[in-house]
Each structure stands twice: as C-alpha cells, then as structure tokens.
Scaffold this active site. Sequence first.
Site, PDB file in Angstrom:
ATOM      1  N   ARG A 270      -3.152   1.154   1.428  1.00 50.33           N
ATOM      2  CA  ARG A 270      -3.536   2.021   0.314  1.00 50.33           C
ATOM      3  C   ARG A 270      -5.045   2.224   0.398  1.00 50.33           C
ATOM      4  NH1 ARG A 270      -3.489  -1.112  -4.878  1.00 50.33           N
ATOM      5  NH2 ARG A 270      -5.718  -0.933  -4.546  1.00 50.33           N
ATOM      6  N   HIS A 274      -5.601   1.568  -6.774  1.00 47.25           N
ATOM      7  CA  HIS A 274      -4.196   1.662  -7.177  1.00 47.25           C
ATOM      8  C   HIS A 274      -3.928   2.995  -7.869  1.00 47.25           C
ATOM      9  CE1 HIS A 274      -0.285   0.731  -8.765  1.00 47.25           C
ATOM     10  NE2 HIS A 274      -0.714   0.893 -10.002  1.00 47.25           N
ATOM     11  N   TYR A 283     -11.427  -6.544  -6.148  1.00 47.92           N
ATOM     12  CA  TYR A 283     -10.528  -7.482  -5.470  1.00 47.92           C
ATOM     13  C   TYR A 283     -10.404  -7.303  -3.970  1.00 47.92           C
ATOM     14  CZ  TYR A 283      -7.391  -3.514  -6.373  1.00 47.92           C
ATOM     15  OH  TYR A 283      -6.846  -2.269  -6.441  1.00 47.92           O
TER      16      TYR A 283
HETATM   17  C1  LIG Z   1       8.454  -3.643 -14.307  1.00 48.80           C
HETATM   18  C2  LIG Z   1       7.035  -3.249 -14.073  1.00 48.80           C
HETATM   19  N1  LIG Z   1       6.095  -4.192 -14.091  1.00 48.80           N
HETATM   20  C3  LIG Z   1       4.800  -3.874 -13.909  1.00 48.80           C
HETATM   21  C4  LIG Z   1       4.421  -2.590 -13.703  1.00 48.80           C
HETATM   22  C5  LIG Z   1       2.932  -2.228 -13.537  1.00 48.80           C
HETATM   23  N2  LIG Z   1       2.653  -1.813 -12.177  1.00 48.80           N
HETATM   24  C6  LIG Z   1       2.622  -0.516 -11.835  1.00 48.80           C
HETATM   25  S1  LIG Z   1       2.380  -0.308 -10.211  1.00 48.80           S
HETATM   26  C7  LIG Z   1       2.304  -1.962  -9.922  1.00 48.80           C
HETATM   27  C8  LIG Z   1       2.115  -2.474  -8.542  1.00 48.80           C
HETATM   28  C9  LIG Z   1       3.197  -2.003  -7.612  1.00 48.80           C
HETATM   29  O1  LIG Z   1       2.934  -2.462  -6.335  1.00 48.80           O
HETATM   30  P1  LIG Z   1       3.810  -1.996  -5.093  1.00 48.80           P
HETATM   31  O2  LIG Z   1       5.241  -2.194  -5.381  1.00 48.80           O
HETATM   32  O3  LIG Z   1       3.266  -2.687  -3.904  1.00 48.80           O
HETATM   33  O4  LIG Z   1       3.568  -0.418  -4.992  1.00 48.80           O
HETATM   34  P2  LIG Z   1       2.201   0.346  -4.743  1.00 48.80           P
HETATM   35  O5  LIG Z   1       1.566   0.600  -6.076  1.00 48.80           O
HETATM   36  O6  LIG Z   1       1.358  -0.491  -3.858  1.00 48.80           O
HETATM   37  O7  LIG Z   1       2.568   1.648  -4.107  1.00 48.80           O
HETATM   38  C10 LIG Z   1       2.446  -2.663 -11.110  1.00 48.80           C
HETATM   39  C11 LIG Z   1       2.385  -4.114 -11.249  1.00 48.80           C
HETATM   40  C12 LIG Z   1       5.444  -1.624 -13.699  1.00 48.80           C
HETATM   41  N3  LIG Z   1       5.182  -0.319 -13.519  1.00 48.80           N
HETATM   42  N4  LIG Z   1       6.729  -1.981 -13.881  1.00 48.80           N
END
Ligand SMILES: Cc1ncc(C[n+]2csc(CCOP(=O)(O)OP(=O)(O)O)c2C)c(N)n1
Lengths: 375, 375, 325, 325
Positions: A270, A274, A283
């Site tokens: 990425r 985020h 971080y």
């Molecule tokens: C059930 C839930 N918990 C927490 C979140 C908050 N949240 C949004 S994106 C994210 C990280 C997701 O990481 P990843 O699966 O690696 O996908 P990326 O964002 O890296 O594409 C979090 C914790 C959420 N959307 N849904």
Amino acid sequence: MTIPVSASVESAPGADLPLVQLLSPEGERLQHPEFHFDGDDAAIRSLYRDLVMSRRIDNEAFALQRHGELGLWPQALGQEAAQVGSARALRKQDYAFPTYREHGVAYCLGVDPALALFRGVSLGGWVPAEHGFALISIIIGAHTLHATGYALGLSLDGVVGTGDPDRDAAVIAYFGDGASSQGDVNEAFDFAAVNHAPVVFFCQNNQYAISVPVSRQMTVPVAQRAAGFGFRGVRVDGNDVLACQAVTAAALQQARDGGGPMLIEAVTYRMGAHTTSDDASRYRDADEVEEWKAKDPIARVEAYLRSNGTIDQFFTDIAAEAEQLGEDIRAACHALPEPDLAALFDQVYTEQTDELKEQQAAYVAWRSQYEGVES
Amino acid sequence: MTIPVSASVESAPGADLPLVQLLSPEGERLQHPEFHFDGDDAAIRSLYRDLVMSRRIDNEAFALQRHGELGLWPQALGQEAAQVGSARALRKQDYAFPTYREHGVAYCLGVDPALALFRGVSLGGWVPAEHGFALISIIIGAHTLHATGYALGLSLDGVVGTGDPDRDAAVIAYFGDGASSQGDVNEAFDFAAVNHAPVVFFCQNNQYAISVPVSRQMTVPVAQRAAGFGFRGVRVDGNDVLACQAVTAAALQQARDGGGPMLIEAVTYRMGAHTTSDDASRYRDADEVEEWKAKDPIARVEAYLRSNGTIDQFFTDIAAEAEQLGEDIRAACHALPEPDLAALFDQVYTEQTDELKEQQAAYVAWRSQYEGVES
Amino acid sequence: MSDKLPIAKAINAGLRAALESDEKVLVMGEDVGPLGGVFRVTDGLQKDFGESRVMDTPLAESGIVGTAIGLAFRGYRPIVEIQFDGFVYPAYDQIVSQVAKLHFRSSGAVRMPIVIRIPYGGGIGAVEHHSESPEAQFVMTAGLKVLAPATANDAYWMIQQAVQTDDPVVFMEPKRRYWEAGEVDLDSEPMSPWQSLIRRDGSDATLITYGPMVTTCLEAAEAANEDGVDLEVIDLRTLSPLDLAPVHESVRRTGHAIVVHEASRTLGLGAEVAARVTEECFYSLESPVQRVTGYDTPYPPSRVEDDFLPGIDRILDAVDHARAY
Amino acid sequence: MSDKLPIAKAINAGLRAALESDEKVLVMGEDVGPLGGVFRVTDGLQKDFGESRVMDTPLAESGIVGTAIGLAFRGYRPIVEIQFDGFVYPAYDQIVSQVAKLHFRSSGAVRMPIVIRIPYGGGIGAVEHHSESPEAQFVMTAGLKVLAPATANDAYWMIQQAVQTDDPVVFMEPKRRYWEAGEVDLDSEPMSPWQSLIRRDGSDATLITYGPMVTTCLEAAEAANEDGVDLEVIDLRTLSPLDLAPVHESVRRTGHAIVVHEASRTLGLGAEVAARVTEECFYSLESPVQRVTGYDTPYPPSRVEDDFLPGIDRILDAVDHARAY
Ligand SMILES: Cc1ncc(C[n+]2csc(CCOP(=O)(O)OP(=O)(O)O)c2C)c(N)n1
Ligand SMILES: Cc1ncc(C[n+]2csc(CCOP(=O)(O)OP(=O)(O)O)c2C)c(N)n1
Ligand SMILES: [Mg+2]
Ligand SMILES: [Mg+2]
C-alpha cells in the site's frame, strides 16, 4: 516477560518465499513451470492502459478528497497490478465481491469509481447485478461469505463444470491481509471447501491493516491457510500484472470447471496511507516505501513494452486518455446528485411500512417549515 | 447440478491417514519415532483406573437422566482415552477450558461431575480457579478464545519458558470437530499463533457434530489446519490413552517452554447419541458403531495389562471402586440444593444495582404470597 | 381442509409448501438434514427435496447467514435455521449489518428475501443459551421484519408468508409450544401476517402479548373471568413492523394496558409498546402501561424458570395493580 | 489542578492514569499501538507502557473480546477498543453470551472487569458503519454496565472509574465531541459514575439525554430561554444501570419529559426511559414522554445526517408539542 512481537515489515511472514512472477521489476519476462501469461504484446498494452487508468482514477479521487469534494478516499496506489490483473481474468458471467479499495477492479468491470459513497451521497452507487460487482463491503471480511454463498448458488444453478465457456461461472472475493484474521473469512474458507464452491479468494497482502503490519496478523503467509482447509493457495507477485492475470485466470478456470476454491495471495504494498484520514508516518519508515517504489507495477510494464517495440505515441495517447478520464471524474463528482432523506424512507423495505410512512411524513412536514429559509 | 456432498463416515477426511498410536486396539504397545509414553505399568494401571472411573461417571449420569434426575446428559462414552490421556498430561499450574462433554477431564482434575448444570440447578457448578478448570462453554467455540487469552496472560505473567517445571504453565482448550468450523476457533488459532501463546488446542474428532458427519465440516483433517496458521498439528489415535497422554504432554511442554501453540486432533468416536435428547439412529448405522466398539479405549488397556501380569484382583478392586463412585454420584445428585431465584439477583453484578434490588424485592414479595400454599 | 397439528408440525408443513411452490426456496442450517432439526421442524424435507435444497451446513452461524446472503444475491430464497435462540449472536453482525442493510445500501437494487427461523423462549427445562428471547435485538434493527406466530394455524401460514416476503424476516418460533396442537386451516386465504389480532374480547383491561405468552395470557383471562374481570387479549403476531392500531383502539376502551413477554424488562418489546401506547392513548389511560416480563437477570437455571417467566399469577397481579391505580 | 482538554485527550489521560495505577490494566485493540488509535485516544500509551500492556491485536473483534475474557480470567483488567460503533457486532456474541454472563454463570466466582470502549454516534461525515448508536443493545443485556460520558471531565474520570469497576463496562465515547474541549479537574474526588446529573436547571420541561446530545440539548435550552421557555437538561451519564430518580423528581416538577438520542426511535433507550418515567410519574405528566431520535432507517449517507440526527429545531418542536398537549 513480554509477548514476542515482531512488527517490522522485513520480518513479514514469508517475505523470503518465492512468488509466481512473470515480469520482473525491471520489465523482463520470466517463465514459470505452471503459470503462463497467454496474451501477446497487444494484450499487455491493454493491461497497461487499465493500470494507468486505474491509477489515474485513484489519483483523481485522492485530489478530490484533498479539495474537500470527498469525505474520504482509500488509495489503491501500488496495488494496480493485483487489481487489474485479477479483474481482467474475469468473464462476463463471473461475479466479484470487493472491499473499499478495489478501484482498479471496478474500472475493469465498467463500474464508475465509488465517488458517491465517499462523498457521502450514497451508501452504494451501482446496481450489482448489472456489472457482476457487489457493493463495497466496509465490515471487514463479511463479504467473503457472501461470495461463497453466491458461488454455492452458481453450483445449484448448474453453471459450473458444464464445459461451456460462456456459461460456466465463478466468483472472486477480494480481501486484505488484515481481513484474513476475521472469523468470517475463515468460515468462508471452510464453507467453500466443504461445498467445493467455485470461488477464488484473492488476498491483496499490502503489508498493513491500517497501521498494523502483517506480522501481527499471521506468522506464515496467508496463502498457506488454504491447505489447512483443503484447497490450494498460491503466492503471486502482486505488483506483476501478468502473473496476477495468469494465476487468477487459472484459479477462476479451475473454479468454473468444478474444481473448487483457490486462494491467491498477491504480495503487494500500500504505497499511500490507509485512507486520506490516516498518517502513515506514525507507523512506518519512508525507506520502506522507497524500497517498494522500485517494484512499481506500472513502471515495469512500461519498461517491458518500451524495450519491446511499443512506440512513444502509445504512451502519449494513454497519458492523454488518462488526462481526459481525470477531467471526466471531476465533472462526474461535481454532478453527483445530493441525497434526499425523505426518499430514503422508501428504501428500508421493499414495501414501505406504516410506521415509516408516518415518520417520513413527519420529516417532510418538519422540513417544509424551513424551506426557503436560509440557515 | 447438485453440490457435492459426502456424508458417509468412511469418507471422513483423513480416515486413512496415519495416527500416532502407542497401544493397538488389541492391547499391544507400539513405538513411535517421536512420541513415547514415559510411564511404567503402574502408571498405566493408574490411567486405567481413571478411564474406568470416567466411564462410570458418564454411565451413572446417563442413568440419572433416564430416571428424570437430570434434564440432559451428553455422554462421553468412547472418548475416555482422549480425555483422560490429555488431562493426565496437565500440571497443577495449567488450566483447561472444557466443552460440555469433558467429564473425564473434570474427573482427572478433581472436579465433581457437572450434575448441577444438567439438573438445572446451576449454570456453573465449581470455582474455576480452584481446579484450573473453567466452567463449561455451551456456545460452541467461544471458549477457545478465552483459553488463548488466558495463555497470553501466562506469558505476561512470566510463567512461560523460565525452565522451572513447577512454574511454567500452559493452557489446554477442548473442542470438537464441529466446533472447528466456527470463526471463533479460527480466530483463536490466529491469536495464539501471532502471540506465540502457550496453548494446546485439543480437538476430539468424534466424527459427528450432533447429526452432521465430519465430512460436512472439513475436507482435510483438522490437524492440518494448524500449519495454515503457522504451528504444528498432530493426529493421534483418540482411543489410545497412552498416545493421547504422550502427545499432549509433549505439546503442553512445548507450550510451557515458550514454544507456542500446538493443535492435537484426537480421532475418536462418540459411541452414544449426541445427548440424551438425541436419536442417533436417524443419521447413522449401527454397523458403524459396532466397528468402533472394537477400538474401545478401555478394553485395550485391560488387554495390555492382563497380558503383562496385572492380576485379577486389581480389576476387581477397580470395579468395586467404580461401583462406590456410582453410588456417591447418585447420592450427590439427590443432595444438590435447589436454586433460589431470589438469591440469583445478587449474582448479576459484583455490586447489586438499585434496579435489581427493586426487582428482587418485588419478586420476594410476590413469592411470599404463595408461601405455604400448595401449587 | 383442516387438520389438527402441533406447531412444530405446522411449520414443517408450511416449509414443505414453501419448498414445493418455489424452487428458489432453500432450507439450510445445522442438523436440518437427516435429523430433521433438533425439534424435527425440518423432518423429512431433505429426503423429499434433496441435499441441494435442504442443506446441513458447517457449524458456524455467521457462515450460515453469510452464505445465505450470497445465495439471495443469486436469486435464492434461503430459510435459515438457528438451532436455538442463544446461538444467533455469532450471526448477529451478518444479520444487522448485512441482511438488514443491503436493500437500503443498494437503494433497493438488492433484495434479501431471507427467513431466519429462531426457536426461542424458555419453559423447556433447558441449559444456558437455550431459553432466550432475543426478539428486541431484531425489532430495533431497521431493515428487518420480525414475525412471532403463537398458534398452529399462524405458524403454518406465517412461515409461508415470510418466505414470500421480499424483505428479510426473523421468524420467532415459540419453542415451548411446539408440541401444542391446534386446528390448521389448510385452504383458506390467510390474513396478513403484518396485523395484530384480538384473540379474546374484553372490556376491563388489555393484555398485549405474542408468541409463547399468548396461551398464558388467554389462560390468565379465563382465570380473571372467574373473578368477574373481563380481559382483552391481543396477539401482536408481527413485532416489526408493529401493528398497534388495534391495541390503541382497545386501550382507549379499557383504559388499562399490560404487556407480557418472556424477555427481560429493560428494553424488551414492552418498553416500545408502553412508550407508543402512552403516546397514542395518553388521555385514555387510567394507569401506566404495566410490563410483566422476565426479570433483568440472565436466564436462570431451569429449575427456577417458572418463577422467572411471567405466569398467570403475575399477569393477574399486574391487572389488579393497573385497575386499582 | 485543572486543565482544558478535548474529550479524546481527556480519555487518553484517563487511560494513562489507569495504566499507571494498576499494572493489571491492559489496553488492546486494532491500531491502538504506534498509531495511537484512529482517533488518537491511545496516543503515546504503547510508547510509555510497552507492547505487552498496549497491544495491537489481529483484525478480529470477537478475538479481541474473547482473548480479553481469558486475560480477565487470569486476573487482568483489559480495556478493549472497538474502532467504530459498527464494528462491535462481530464481537456481540462474546459480549452478550460471555462477558455479560460469566459472573452470573459462576455464581460470582468469576469476575470480568473488562472495559469495552466504543466511539459511537454520527455527525462526523463518515461512511456506513461509522456513525451508529448501538447502546441499547448493551443496556438490554443483564450483566453489562454501560457508561456514556458527555464532557471532558466525565470522560477523564469515568474511564478510570470504569476500569476500577469489577463488572464489565461498555464505555460509549461521543466521537463527534472528541475534539470539543472542556475543563478537567485533575484532583477532585469525582462523583459516582452511576448517577445522572442535572446539567441545567429549568422548570418548564425536562430534556433527558446523554453522550453527544448533551451539548445539543444545552444549546436547545439556551435557544428556548430566548423564547422564555425554561428547560431542565439531565445528562444520564450511566445508561445501565439507569439512574432515573433525578429524572422522576424533575418530571414531577415540570410535567413534561423529552428524551433525546441519536439512535433510532424503536427500542432506543428512549423507549425504556419513556416507559419508566410514565410508570413513576403517571399523575404528574401533562403530556406523553416525547422521543426525539434518529429515524427508524439505517444510518443514511452522511450528507443528510444532519437531518437524520436530532437537532435543536426538532428538540424545540417536541418541547412545544409537549407543552401544548
Ligand atoms: C469489522 C471491522 N473492523 C474494523 C474495521 C476498521 N478497518 C477498516 S480497514 C481496516 C484494515 C483492513 O486491513 P486489510 O484487510 O489488510 O485491508 P487494506 O486496508 O490493507 O486494503 C480496519 C481495521 C472495519 N472496517 N470492519
Ligand atoms: C454457537 C452454537 N451453535 C450451535 C450449538 C448447538 N450445538 C450443541 S453441540 C453441537 C455440535 C457440536 O459438535 P462438536 O464440536 O463436534 O462436539 P461434540 O458434540 O461432537 O463433542 C451443536 C451444533 C451451540 N451449542 N452453540
Ligand atoms: Mg492490508
Ligand atoms: Mg464432534
């Protein structure tokens, strides 16, 4: 004693394991014993175009957010190859379940970028059935089960393993490295395995879940998870569009043929934060980002094409087309209609309830007091 | 098209895979390159005693249910070796998180059988901290996370990997083949892996989740799941108390030493119905049950002991002791105090709230109207 | 044609009719296949409709509801069985964040004609998590509809009507009444499931209830009758949307409202009914709406459940209290 | 000593104090470590207390709460962060069937001193699942306590008091007020968190609210004042157990009660408050309890959230409606 923690990304699980790679960061074609990219250079140019357009969409939306036109934008910068490569392996009859970051997939499937959602004027933005592209799932992992159920439905409909290439269908479920920790995702693996469902689980391991490095989500590559559920997992260079296309095509074909699910881990990065609300400098080191810049998914395709006879004009044309796309997106964003809360009362159920009718009427009456009044 | 379904137990995933076995169904000792039972015949006699007592408890409670003294009883018949073998590998400082079927484990840890719970006079029945034995978890799989959290607590407390055998501690989480499909269980695997938690996941694969055969839960043995999360899984003959003891002892020691989690799949069979409310004839053949009878976990230990010089008197004594235990259990069951709803209002919170005080008072006042009145 | 059927069998017959009339209808859940469900509500269905239409799933409630969503995306109409009330919570996220919201999220482009069957309530002497009344958690969730039949006839028809509904329906089955038989009219055009019904006319006070407590309230009304008190009993039938017009009409006549349910008092459905009835009948009410409910403790060990649950005595006490207000 | 702090910083300071005063206190959740949480509420805590006491967990809410339970079994006092309101549902089973029930199940032998922090409510222009108000789902669950601070001073003290409570506490943080600064008294012995508080005295009607709506209600009261209407504003502070004695006393004086919250109306906390206030103040009420709440739809796209959420106008309309009843 403290709990062993390894938070640096160099120690990411499987960082040293081989990946399926068909195009090196320097733009050289590589051979793999099993996976091959079938297309010619015209096909690669077409992928290149989609990569550039995907990035342009992402950049444009990012800029729109910065100008206050969107509330939020989750950049896909750096993940274009994983998205375009996998999406271009889909057929018309297939179906994709995305996360909030699949802008490149949306583009390949002819879906307008999710501006309405991130502008706050809609919770959706398109009709899933029209594009074979579900609405964005914000609850992490929940949609992998929907994908599995949909795939089950394909089996029930008899459109799996018939041998008819225009008929046999499969599903792809996108998710992230962080999502792999969710119970739902593992239940999806299990339901898919026992039902032999025609679904491809496509994990973009972009090394982070917001701020949390992948080493806090798993100790071995997520691709390895699949074997524990009884199906195959493959790691692919997620910045290599040819490899992503080839591996996803093979996985989808296996699924369409009735060969059951497969898990693909596309190892990528990425490049942005985020979302536009995030501050990645809290971080992770700039060095790390620099390192991955050298593996850019678009640069390597350009390098390959340039050293194999694609002329300048092609790149200039694509750049101009991207410029136009950017303008179109800006215009489309500004043209998005504002939502009407009154109308939303009709959308809770297929048939309006009396209760909601009353609340709707009360709202409309209340609002009309203020009509024409400057606030 | 229909979805591929394989429901017969012969096709249970991994039915043909080798298991760690140290005592054959015929009572012969076997060698394994890695796992060894350390004890002498006196130790085996002691295990035999626990097996017999466990079965007796189970039979007695079953009879009590049939006589209307218990509302329900989930028989552990046939799973005594898995339970006694694993429980006898625990040390005083270890901690176990059971399901509703771990009567043999309870017995080995000095916990009275869960009569109070199944009689409907209590939701618990013992003080977990006194025995290192959590209350029974009825929500399938939820407690595997509790076990993992507890194990994390051991790490934080510094009682892992110190080298002091009286100090280093580990946790064991019991669960079933059906439970392995739950998101919670897979999250437990993940949290345990990334935290390197000193927890042993002990799955009694008894071939069924109520009526559902294990082939509907997984397509490969659950032991294989572990590798997908980055730790080791071992399959063991769950009807072989020596193997269960040896493998669990090794796994717990690894955990206590700071070597992280392990998953043990004890392949066994639920000889009875799911519970006294179940009718297993609706979904499985008597033949299958007969086949497993030949692998009885107690008979093989008796065969071994008898052919290696243990005298009749020993077996007669154990039988008498079991008889006495049976009587004690009946007596204990009848002596169980009835619950008092009024008192339960005090147990919702550590400090009673005013609201509950009022409801309690109202209840007591209401009830007092009927005191002395025959209903 | 009519038949005397226990509620469990009436639902079974209703499911059978639903499976017969639309091939997109599926039944899925734990043990719904050869076993026919732990309460035999799906008895015989797999045998007659096959393993593709009546599916034993892995043991994971979120997975069951989540895959049902995917099937609905594909045009199916899944009927999901949650084995017991207390086991619905692992699926709660899929139910409230997905099932309930997909129609709204998609501006109506996606329909979720899923029925989630939940045998609920106490009174069967069961262990923990087997006697709960989680209906309020669904009623408060916009996007879900919630039905709670109380009689065999309603059970038979309402399950079919639920399946025909294009919105998701949480179908609360009064498990302790499963074995109580009632007349089922197999032919007659059923009344709408989205209406409450006066089960007994009365003039002195109005009992408002649903599901397993309908029988209890009718018994209470009989008992009151012996003391010359004439109670009206309203069976809500639909919990979401609520159909309170008949309740308001009744309370305006009787001046007293008593809501009865097994769920705990705090934020049980009775709270909403009390609030609305007071809003609508403010000047007619001669006493505040009484709530006769489970206490605000977790469900207790079954040996004391009869005291925990509303019974005739507590209902009549509340009636007396209201009338003496 | 006192300090002017935004609510997010006040909670941060409270968490710091809790971590300092008891080494069994842990902080765990998604992104609570180096990032300091998406709202920076845990900013700097991992740096100062280390990775063993402030833990970034895998992305799985059930796993987070479930392991917190195990840690509580082992004598720890975990403070769990749920990143946004809408993400609590995957953990709902662990919260309602385990956290809430273990004390009861064990007849008091097991304590669950877990704090579950949930930034909740709308008004921040967020996407779906980031603006919900799930407090009723916890208030209705016996065994949980629920706190909802509205001011920086309460936020600072109540988080510490929550951590000291031996029962599980769901701690609802008014996320849209995170950046609003208020005076925090760092020394004075705090009042009990289990009491509601009159934030503004008034005689014409009583506004009953909590969390983010306290500010809105106070603004409404100021606006009403200009029209000569004198509103009392009560901040509930504790949602479970409810402390309604001051509310009843107030309503007996004013004759009118208006409950205000962001959550949807049906079975929102207002239903319970309305039911109880009516039970207790039947003869004092000159109008039925009014509920000013979110509508009974899922949370809408953020561009219309200002109309969805109760605002000053809707509150004052309800006051007028009540007083004209
Ligand atoms: C059930 C839930 N918990 C927490 C979140 C908050 N949240 C949004 S994106 C994210 C990280 C997701 O990481 P990843 O699966 O690696 O996908 P990326 O964002 O890296 O594409 C979090 C914790 C959420 N959307 N849904
Ligand atoms: C969350 C949840 N869903 C469903 C049930 C009902 N149920 C009780 S035991 C059981 C089967 C469990 O099978 P398995 O894990 O193999 O354990 P076994 O009973 O064979 O020991 C089911 C479905 C439950 N207790 N909890
Ligand atoms: Mg990621
Ligand atoms: Mg089993």
